[in-house]
Scaffold this motif. Sequence first.
Motif, PDB file in Angstrom:
ATOM      1  N   GLY A 163      26.759  76.765  17.691  1.00 16.12           N
ATOM      2  CA  GLY A 163      26.150  75.484  18.045  1.00 16.12           C
ATOM      3  C   GLY A 163      24.792  75.613  18.719  1.00 16.12           C
ATOM      4  N   GLY A 164      24.217  76.834  18.743  1.00 13.38           N
ATOM      5  CA  GLY A 164      22.897  77.015  19.361  1.00 13.38           C
ATOM      6  C   GLY A 164      21.830  76.184  18.657  1.00 13.38           C
ATOM      7  N   GLN A 165      21.026  75.476  19.448  1.00 14.67           N
ATOM      8  CA  GLN A 165      20.006  74.566  18.903  1.00 14.67           C
ATOM      9  C   GLN A 165      18.691  74.801  19.604  1.00 14.67           C
ATOM     10  OE1 GLN A 165      20.233  72.089  16.648  1.00 14.67           O
ATOM     11  NE2 GLN A 165      22.426  72.342  16.275  1.00 14.67           N
ATOM     12  N   PRO A 166      17.558  74.635  18.908  1.00 11.86           N
ATOM     13  CA  PRO A 166      16.270  74.703  19.612  1.00 11.86           C
ATOM     14  C   PRO A 166      16.249  73.656  20.727  1.00 11.86           C
ATOM     15  CG  PRO A 166      15.936  74.625  17.234  1.00 11.86           C
ATOM     16  CD  PRO A 166      17.403  74.395  17.469  1.00 11.86           C
ATOM     17  N   LEU A 197      19.281  84.375  21.973  1.00 10.29           N
ATOM     18  CA  LEU A 197      20.537  84.637  21.271  1.00 10.29           C
ATOM     19  C   LEU A 197      21.113  83.364  20.645  1.00 10.29           C
ATOM     20  CD1 LEU A 197      21.823  87.354  20.949  1.00 10.29           C
ATOM     21  CD2 LEU A 197      23.243  86.896  22.949  1.00 10.29           C
ATOM     22  N   HIS A 198      20.893  82.225  21.311  1.00  8.94           N
ATOM     23  CA  HIS A 198      21.483  80.989  20.776  1.00  8.94           C
ATOM     24  C   HIS A 198      20.780  80.521  19.512  1.00  8.94           C
ATOM     25  CE1 HIS A 198      18.066  79.602  23.083  1.00  8.94           C
ATOM     26  NE2 HIS A 198      18.223  78.368  22.650  1.00  8.94           N
ATOM     27  N   LEU A 199      19.568  81.068  19.241  1.00  7.20           N
ATOM     28  CA  LEU A 199      18.842  80.674  18.027  1.00  7.20           C
ATOM     29  C   LEU A 199      18.968  81.716  16.912  1.00  7.20           C
ATOM     30  CD1 LEU A 199      15.630  79.102  19.612  1.00  7.20           C
ATOM     31  CD2 LEU A 199      17.804  78.012  18.962  1.00  7.20           C
ATOM     32  N   SER A 200      19.715  82.775  17.167  1.00  3.03           N
ATOM     33  CA  SER A 200      19.973  83.785  16.131  1.00  3.03           C
ATOM     34  C   SER A 200      20.944  83.179  15.113  1.00  3.03           C
ATOM     35  CB  SER A 200      20.602  85.025  16.764  1.00  3.03           C
ATOM     36  OG  SER A 200      21.892  84.692  17.277  1.00  3.03           O
ATOM     37  N   PRO A 201      21.043  83.781  13.912  1.00  3.49           N
ATOM     38  CA  PRO A 201      22.005  83.222  12.945  1.00  3.49           C
ATOM     39  C   PRO A 201      23.415  83.135  13.514  1.00  3.49           C
ATOM     40  CG  PRO A 201      20.535  84.769  11.860  1.00  3.49           C
ATOM     41  CD  PRO A 201      20.206  84.845  13.327  1.00  3.49           C
ATOM     42  N   VAL A 230      14.080  77.529  29.033  1.00  4.97           N
ATOM     43  CA  VAL A 230      13.406  78.629  29.753  1.00  4.97           C
ATOM     44  C   VAL A 230      13.440  79.890  28.887  1.00  4.97           C
ATOM     45  CG1 VAL A 230      13.279  79.975  31.877  1.00  4.97           C
ATOM     46  CG2 VAL A 230      14.073  77.599  31.966  1.00  4.97           C
ATOM     47  N   THR A 231      14.615  80.186  28.330  1.00  5.93           N
ATOM     48  CA  THR A 231      14.738  81.346  27.436  1.00  5.93           C
ATOM     49  C   THR A 231      13.741  81.233  26.292  1.00  5.93           C
ATOM     50  OG1 THR A 231      17.088  81.546  27.923  1.00  5.93           O
ATOM     51  CG2 THR A 231      16.326  82.558  25.875  1.00  5.93           C
ATOM     52  N   GLU A 232      13.694  80.051  25.679  1.00  3.39           N
ATOM     53  CA  GLU A 232      12.819  79.864  24.513  1.00  3.39           C
ATOM     54  C   GLU A 232      11.354  80.004  24.909  1.00  3.39           C
ATOM     55  OE1 GLU A 232      14.141  76.174  22.487  1.00  3.39           O
ATOM     56  OE2 GLU A 232      16.156  76.771  23.123  1.00  3.39           O
TER      57      GLU A 232
END
Length: 401
Positions: free
Chosen positions: A359-362, A349-353, A367-369
């Motif tokens: 402020g979501g960043q790769p 969710l943090h990497l969605s638009p 763990v999620t990623e």
Amino acid sequence: MTSKPALRTFDAMPSVSSATLAEARIRIPFNRPAIVGRELHYISKALLAGHSSGDGPFTARCQALLERDLGAQKVLLTTSCTAALEMAALLLDIESGDEVIVPAFTFVSTANAFALRGATIRFADIRPDTLNMDETRVAELITSRTRAIVPVHYAGVGCEMSALCEISRKYGIPVVEDNAHGLFGRYRNRPLGTFGALGTQSFHETKNFTCGEGGALVINDRALVDRAEILREKGTNRTRFFRGEVDKYTWVDVGSSYIPSDILAAFLYAQLEARDFLQARRRTLWKQYEARLSAWAERNDVALPVVPDHCESSYHLFHLVLPTPDARQRLMTHLRRGGILAVFHYVPLHLSPMGRRYGGQPGACPVTEGVSDRLVRLPLFAELTDEEQETVIDAIEMCPL
Ligand SMILES: Cc1ncc(COP(=O)(O)O)c(C=O)c1O
């Protein structure tokens, strides 16, 4: 509690099962919503009683059953889990500038209900074993503006509620449990959805108990009950009026239309009455997957679901975490060729638009990623036959990873 109901399979109901052309070649779907037998009978009773709008006799029955089984102060049926989460955000007076902590590995509604009120979303990473919000990563996200912590009991396995409730007490921040997956699951022998001030349930078609689209708000803090009834009734005190507590009803607060039709509640009541049977069947299938796939998983470096000893799962999902994204793709394609639909979720969710707007960043939730592009969910539904499950297991074992 009821005895085993007469099971009607989807094959007997062609109009309900009409698949899209694309799905026509699928012999074993990912999900087939259970039809336990009394749904149509109860729907016709609701119609004949002349009460098709909300808060009729079947809504009352569903709510009473859930209150009794969960030991909750109050349960209110809603049109969806999303609606229940939106009610939670309203009840907690979430507003612009507030912050809300959600896991990065979840469905959008967990976050969106709070974003809708203007909150800034903070994403917590998940634990590598249960894939639940990592309770050890929550305190570092807390600021003076944090107004809610929203754990998700992924797959119906409880988050570490002892630790999360301790954080909640220490900082005075309420917990809202997104229990879309976990109805009748337990953590340290207490029902999921009853730890936070509020819990939310889903009765969407894909869930263990369904009425197509539906949900419930579980209210564990008595102080929130009266206002919850108002918010759910378009900001009016109509619920009190129907109870004869006021002689007319009027607009008293903000609110919206969160009450489902009693026709849907009638459908749902048939399902909830059959809860022992439905849960027992899911448990059997889940345990069978676990027993039959464990050696294969070990050989192929695949992780099976982890259920800690102090948790009783609701057996909502059976998922595999493959060693690589390519291995997952190979398995899904192999199963699809064999007429079996296995599916993945969630995109972090943090990497969605929207997540990036907060402020979501790769790299922020490793763990999620790492899990999200390796996870696949196997068919698991009450009407899955032993033969169908054997077909799925055989196909998995034959797949060159
Ligand atoms: C964790 C989680 N929360 C909320 C929802 C939203 O549920 P509903 O479709 O009832 O609004 C879902 C839907 O699958 C979900 O998985």
